[in-house]
Design an enzyme around this catalytic site. Sequence first.
Site, PDB file in Angstrom:
ATOM      1  N   MET A 519       0.857  -1.179   0.000  1.00  0.00           N
ATOM      2  CA  MET A 519       0.000   0.000   0.000  1.00  0.00           C
ATOM      3  C   MET A 519       0.894   1.230   0.000  1.00  0.00           C
ATOM      4  O   MET A 519       2.000   1.228   0.507  1.00  0.00           O
ATOM      5  CB  MET A 519      -0.886   0.003   1.244  1.00  0.00           C
ATOM      6  N   CYS A 520       0.345   2.321  -0.518  1.00  0.00           N
ATOM      7  CA  CYS A 520       1.253   3.424  -0.780  1.00  0.00           C
ATOM      8  C   CYS A 520       1.643   4.210   0.453  1.00  0.00           C
ATOM      9  O   CYS A 520       2.528   5.035   0.404  1.00  0.00           O
ATOM     10  CB  CYS A 520       0.697   4.334  -1.852  1.00  0.00           C
ATOM     11  N   THR A 521       0.995   3.965   1.604  1.00  0.00           N
ATOM     12  CA  THR A 521       1.420   4.708   2.791  1.00  0.00           C
ATOM     13  C   THR A 521       2.753   4.190   3.318  1.00  0.00           C
ATOM     14  O   THR A 521       3.346   4.787   4.191  1.00  0.00           O
ATOM     15  CB  THR A 521       0.384   4.622   3.927  1.00  0.00           C
ATOM     16  N   THR A 523       5.917   4.444   2.801  1.00  0.00           N
ATOM     17  CA  THR A 523       6.859   5.239   2.027  1.00  0.00           C
ATOM     18  C   THR A 523       7.851   5.864   2.980  1.00  0.00           C
ATOM     19  O   THR A 523       7.561   6.053   4.150  1.00  0.00           O
ATOM     20  CB  THR A 523       6.145   6.392   1.303  1.00  0.00           C
TER      21      THR A 523
END
Lengths: 653, 198
Positions: A519-521, A523
């Site tokens: 998921m893109c969180t 990061t």
Amino acid sequence: MSGVISEETGVGKALKYVAIQSFVESSFFTKLSELKLNEFKLDASKRAIRGFFTSPKKLNKFNDFPTLNLDFQSFEKGPVADSKNVYVTGELFNVNTIEEFKNLNKQDQLKEWGQEIFNDIVAAKELNFKHFNRFYILTFSDLKKYKFYYWVAYPTLHSPWNVVGGSNEELVHKYSDKIKEFLDDESDFNQFIQVVNGKLVNLQDIHLAQHGTFVFIDSSLNKEQKPSIQLKNYLYFLANKGFEEVDIIIYRNNGSSFHSHLKLDKADFKNDVLPKITGWERTSQGKLGAKLADLGSLINPHQLAEQAVDLNLKLMKWRIAPELNLDIIKEQRVLLLGAGTLGSYVARALMGWGVRNITFVDNGRISYSNPVRQPLFSFKDCYSDNGQGEWKAARAAESLKEIFPGVNSKGLNLEVPMIGHPVSDEAKSKANFNILSDLFDENDIIFLLMDSRESRWLPTVIGYAKNKIVINAALGFDSYLVMRHGSLKQNEKDRLGCYYCNDVVAPNDSLSDRTLDQMCTVTRPGGALMASALAVELLVSILQHPESKGAPNGSSTKFGEVPHQIRGFLHNFQQTKLYAPNYKHCSACSDVVIEKYNEGGWEFVKKCLNDSGYLEDICGLRKVQEEADLATAELMGDLGFSDDEDEDAEWLD
Amino acid sequence: MYQLTNEIFNRYITDFNDLILDNLTYINTTSSTHGSINVLNNYVKSVTPTKCICYSCIELIAAKEDRKYLKIEFTISYSDFYSVPKLHFRMYNNMDQLLLDMDQWDEYNELLGMSPDNEEYKKDYTFTIETNELLNSTWMSIHPCETLEVVGQFAETSIMEDDKEKIKALKYLSSWFGTYGLTRIFPRISYRPTFSGV
């Protein structure tokens, strides 16, 4: 004055004076408004304050009249730190309404204040110049408009003295040096000094008689040889103490001292009656009336913030980039889709550039992991609203106003319909679509800052259809992409690609069945700051370009280049500019998709949401895939492989 | 290089103030606006036992028919952090409205001695709107970041080794006033002191 002519000399005229003028430095009102808000509130009782005159030893050629100075230190109590000036005491009478200010009987009030001075100088045992120089200031503070109405009074007691004869220069000359010495020696300031047997004594040791010689230390250097009006209270004092004829040396530090011989008109003077009192300050036009200090732009924090923000931006224009068009930036209405990490930082950078209209769209609430990465939220936002956490969009908008009240920010709690996520509640999805479509109409610029790939599809399509500037920022674990979308108005060969132009499939559900690390969180936290900053700077560069969103890739203005895409990588700290032209079969920005969207609106969108295969058919990606499959098969055939065989068949059987 | 300290500033600020009052003039040229300068108020004050401020309020009046008018308040104080004097100022129009937005100054280019297309003051200085700590109120100022070096170089050429302490201080303050003070920002305001009578 009575103007009785003296029988002995045949000459008799009233002495003329120079009036005091107040100079209220604006910090006086800043302090007054602070005290009124925090301390006085509605209490209108009179309060001791102080003001200062330039020391008579330091008067200069511009001191045509005595100036009473008031500033923020006028409200201080205790000893005065400043020995460079002469301090006098006064009283502040701050009334609560403008009506009170207007309707107050000024004559009665002045009489009341005059009585205080009268009592002071007639009865007081310890006399000093402060008793003769009291001032009063009537104020009304309109704290909503930062307007201050004020009127200063210097109550002056009248006594009927007439000038007899001219200035005795010899007398002036005789004492000038002595007076200078006296002033230099004394530690405390004296304004009125008696000459007794050729020696100077201060008021404290006054020698009573019918005749006397006195020195008045003038507080202005008025060229017409008029003494300052403060002398009048001293003359009243002399009349009251039984003096009938006096010599007054009006001493000045610039050699323009002069002398007056005065005689009291005894018939017109009654010792036991309060004399005529004057003293309300006149305006510079010589009229009796209050003054107004309009300090909105100086102490209204909202106005100050606006001006200071603008000034900072203008400095760039003035000092570095004269061609920079700041107004065009300020005018933009910006829609931020996503009020998370990217949305927060983008909004802040936009405010830094002077953007005043910002709208957030998000459908989430603030959770405990957010505030450390999302600078518009704080800890308390995670559990407020009954423990659920605040809605992100609304809170972000509110936060912006807390940071800069001049911003016009809004937050909408809205689900942006996502491709690959079939419509389950059509009424709701359609309503959301309509709101989103209206938001595009109301704004000039759209930032795509959501946390999934497929949620950007619909805004991409609408952005092209409505010909808006669309900036897209997306994060990977340690990489980021910042890009601008093209415009259908660009030549086809120059037209910039969109986020989906490199795809060979239509976007689909990327959120289901993903592990956390996908998921893109997940990061590197700094990546969002970099991407957000670049996104806003890219926007500013676009706005400086005469062709705006139509600016070809890599074209430049005096403010610099306008690239198409920027990709950055944190694992090796590299950043690259890229260009990808539009793809004629793109699932989002191809002519046919935009045409279908313009024709069908929600009905078209609904079909796409429900079945991305439909979209692939429309835009031609399906055909491309089939052609690609065919080509592959042909290639395989050429190479002697069969693609039909199922490699697993052998052992499954 | 000569360096002004807060103590020396305090000792001679009154003398410097006198110098300003004696030498502040409005430069009239034959070709353009005739005007005059008038001092409305002026004082030096100890705001705390160790900090002094010099306050002035002046007005510029154009003699031409348009009667352009500006009121300028300015203060001179000493910045302990940057070890240089610091100017704060505010401008007002004839309606007594504060002109914090410097684009509003353009209207007064002629009166101030700016050529309209060459806004020198805007290019050369970093202006800020900030709280004047000694007066507790909002003023415009020039950021003193390069002042020490620039004024030091200017002062170097005028300060003689055998000058008295007072003359050194006054020469330094005069150099500062001409580079980071009022007269450089507003070219029509002139300050050319002589030190012979000091």
